[in-house]
Motif scaffolding. Structure first.
Motif, PDB file in Angstrom:
ATOM      1  N   GLU A 155       0.873  -1.190  -0.002  1.00  0.00           N
ATOM      2  CA  GLU A 155      -0.037  -0.147  -0.035  1.00  0.00           C
ATOM      3  C   GLU A 155       0.974   1.239   0.007  1.00  0.00           C
ATOM      4  OE1 GLU A 155      -2.599  -0.817   3.521  1.00  0.00           O
ATOM      5  OE2 GLU A 155      -4.169  -0.886   2.273  1.00  0.00           O
ATOM      6  N   GLU A 156       1.881   1.153   0.776  1.00  0.00           N
ATOM      7  CA  GLU A 156       2.955   2.333   0.731  1.00  0.00           C
ATOM      8  C   GLU A 156       3.711   2.622  -0.619  1.00  0.00           C
ATOM      9  OE1 GLU A 156       5.736   2.510   4.207  1.00  0.00           O
ATOM     10  OE2 GLU A 156       6.599   4.179   3.188  1.00  0.00           O
ATOM     11  N   LYS A 157       4.432   1.485  -0.946  1.00  0.00           N
ATOM     12  CA  LYS A 157       5.298   1.467  -1.963  1.00  0.00           C
ATOM     13  C   LYS A 157       4.701   1.340  -3.460  1.00  0.00           C
ATOM     14  CE  LYS A 157       8.865   2.629   0.476  1.00  0.00           C
ATOM     15  NZ  LYS A 157       9.797   3.689   0.505  1.00  0.00           N
ATOM     16  N   GLY A 158       3.443   0.620  -3.606  1.00  0.00           N
ATOM     17  CA  GLY A 158       2.942   0.185  -4.901  1.00  0.00           C
ATOM     18  C   GLY A 158       1.893   1.223  -5.264  1.00  0.00           C
ATOM     19  N   ILE A 159       1.547   1.024  -6.448  1.00  0.00           N
ATOM     20  CA  ILE A 159       0.818   1.965  -6.936  1.00  0.00           C
ATOM     21  C   ILE A 159      -0.750   1.462  -7.264  1.00  0.00           C
ATOM     22  CG2 ILE A 159       0.088   3.425  -9.230  1.00  0.00           C
ATOM     23  CD1 ILE A 159       3.197   3.421  -9.609  1.00  0.00           C
ATOM     24  N   ASP A 160      -2.049   2.000  -6.714  1.00  0.00           N
ATOM     25  CA  ASP A 160      -3.137   1.449  -6.887  1.00  0.00           C
ATOM     26  C   ASP A 160      -3.637   1.205  -8.217  1.00  0.00           C
ATOM     27  OD1 ASP A 160      -5.225   0.906  -4.890  1.00  0.00           O
ATOM     28  OD2 ASP A 160      -4.080   2.733  -3.905  1.00  0.00           O
ATOM     29  N   VAL A 161      -4.121   0.210  -8.697  1.00  0.00           N
ATOM     30  CA  VAL A 161      -4.554  -0.068 -10.136  1.00  0.00           C
ATOM     31  C   VAL A 161      -6.097   0.059 -10.034  1.00  0.00           C
ATOM     32  CG1 VAL A 161      -4.759  -1.467 -12.175  1.00  0.00           C
ATOM     33  CG2 VAL A 161      -2.671  -1.193 -10.777  1.00  0.00           C
ATOM     34  N   ALA A 162      -6.811   0.903 -10.732  1.00  0.00           N
ATOM     35  CA  ALA A 162      -8.266   1.220 -10.409  1.00  0.00           C
ATOM     36  C   ALA A 162      -9.031   0.096 -11.401  1.00  0.00           C
ATOM     37  CB  ALA A 162      -8.507   2.514 -10.688  1.00  0.00           C
ATOM     38  N   TYR A 163     -10.181  -0.308 -11.065  1.00  0.00           N
ATOM     39  CA  TYR A 163     -11.070  -1.242 -11.983  1.00  0.00           C
ATOM     40  C   TYR A 163     -12.079  -0.293 -12.587  1.00  0.00           C
ATOM     41  CZ  TYR A 163      -9.826  -5.762 -10.240  1.00  0.00           C
ATOM     42  OH  TYR A 163      -9.437  -7.014 -10.017  1.00  0.00           O
ATOM     43  N   GLY A 164     -12.197  -0.476 -13.872  1.00  0.00           N
ATOM     44  CA  GLY A 164     -13.197   0.135 -14.746  1.00  0.00           C
ATOM     45  C   GLY A 164     -13.926  -0.657 -15.576  1.00  0.00           C
ATOM     46  N   PHE A 165     -14.603   0.045 -16.537  1.00  0.00           N
ATOM     47  CA  PHE A 165     -15.150  -0.819 -17.592  1.00  0.00           C
ATOM     48  C   PHE A 165     -14.292  -1.099 -18.478  1.00  0.00           C
ATOM     49  CE2 PHE A 165     -18.229  -1.014 -21.081  1.00  0.00           C
ATOM     50  CZ  PHE A 165     -18.825  -1.971 -20.850  1.00  0.00           C
ATOM     51  N   ASN A 166     -13.918  -0.243 -19.118  1.00  0.00           N
ATOM     52  CA  ASN A 166     -13.078  -0.970 -20.523  1.00  0.00           C
ATOM     53  C   ASN A 166     -12.014   0.365 -20.649  1.00  0.00           C
ATOM     54  OD1 ASN A 166     -12.214  -2.420 -22.276  1.00  0.00           O
ATOM     55  ND2 ASN A 166     -13.968  -2.142 -23.762  1.00  0.00           N
TER      56      ASN A 166
END
Ligand SMILES: [Mg+2]
Ligand SMILES: [Mg+2]
Lengths: 184, 184
Positions: A155-166
């Motif tokens: 959570e600290e060092k990584g990058i969040d990847v967001a869910y989306g439609f396409n």
């Protein structure tokens, strides 16, 4: 919010299926060229029936010597591994293999961009983690360090990847952040 | 010169075997990370015998949607196809497939380095040809142009790839020349 739930819910796709679907979107929209590497298969016996396609009758799965995906994006060589875990607090390093770590190190030496996409299935959260962190943990483990990477660290060092439609999983957005960070 | 003949002669290796052997050398010497993409195989039936590895009992070769090789070299994404011909004056475009051309175009748009390694078996000569020339010929053919790329053209626009001992085929030397040319 029913529609939103439908769109953003994880409808039983595996992380690989989500990435494959995102890659198709990236490919058709011209954003990047990234493919899953086929699983290497050792073919032992093949039949060649008349007037039809060759049929493989005996073959074995082989261990891949590299990672799951590679390709090109904005002039960068991308190379990455996808991993999911049901664990809630960390991802065990047993999910990775020595040859994957070695491959990542080699790619880094050639200035490739290497990372891991990690899904914590329980929370349905995906992170992009630069391989250099994974390599550090891996080498610590060799020296009797911890046997897993804590979620808190990711959570600290990584990058969040967001869910989306396409695309389903817009991980190139996270790659952009990684590149920005690297260029600073 | 007997030893030289032995070392430099083509001992019945196919072009792919020569490239694979060169790639192993590049990998172990840290010069580049380039792998042959495994042939995609559609698995239909698998047996899981007790206490031994899964056995594939029915499977079919699938057409690859991309090219033969890719990898990373000095920060560049490399992507290429290997082709040999027994012809003496040209390489027929029928050696290439629409999806390979499309894949190369896509990689070029992402600033990847794409090319073809072409061997004229009769002369035992190998050339690196920038994909952009192949694409030009391909599109001319669509418009009733010629159906092959003349050796004379390849000699003029391509880069000679020298045979050696190890690497067998030092095609990265030709890539260096390509990169120099591109940066001018
Ligand atoms: Mg994986
Ligand atoms: Mg080929």
């Amino acid at each position: 919010t029913k529609k939103k739930d439908l769109i953003y819910s994880n409808r039983g796709m595996t992380l690989e299926e989500e990435i494959n679907s995102s890659n198709e979107h990236y490919l058709s929209s011209g954003r990047a060229v990234i493919h899953k590497k086929p699983t290497p298969i050792q073919v032992v016996k093949v039949d060649y029936p008349k007037r039809s396609a060759a049929v493989i009758r005996e073959a074995y799965y082989r261990q891949s010597s590299t990672t799951d995906y590679n390709g090109v994006y904005k002039g960068h060589y991308l190379d990455f591994e996808a991993k999911e875990t049901k664990n809630k607090t960390s991802i065990p390093l047993s999910n990775f293999h020595e040859h994957q770590i070695l491959h990542m190190k080699r790619c880094i030496l050639q200035h490739g961009i290497t990372f891991v996409l990690i899904r914590f299935s329980f929370f349905n959260r995906v992170f992009l983690l630069n391989s250099s962190y994974l390599i550090d943990f891996w080498e610590d483990t060799m020296n009797n360090g911890r046997k897993s990477i804590p979620l808190a660290f990711i959570e600290e060092k990584g990058i969040d990847v967001a869910y989306g439609f396409n695309p389903r999983l817009d991980y190139l957005d996270a790659v952009d952040k990684l590149l920005e960070h690297t260029n600073k």
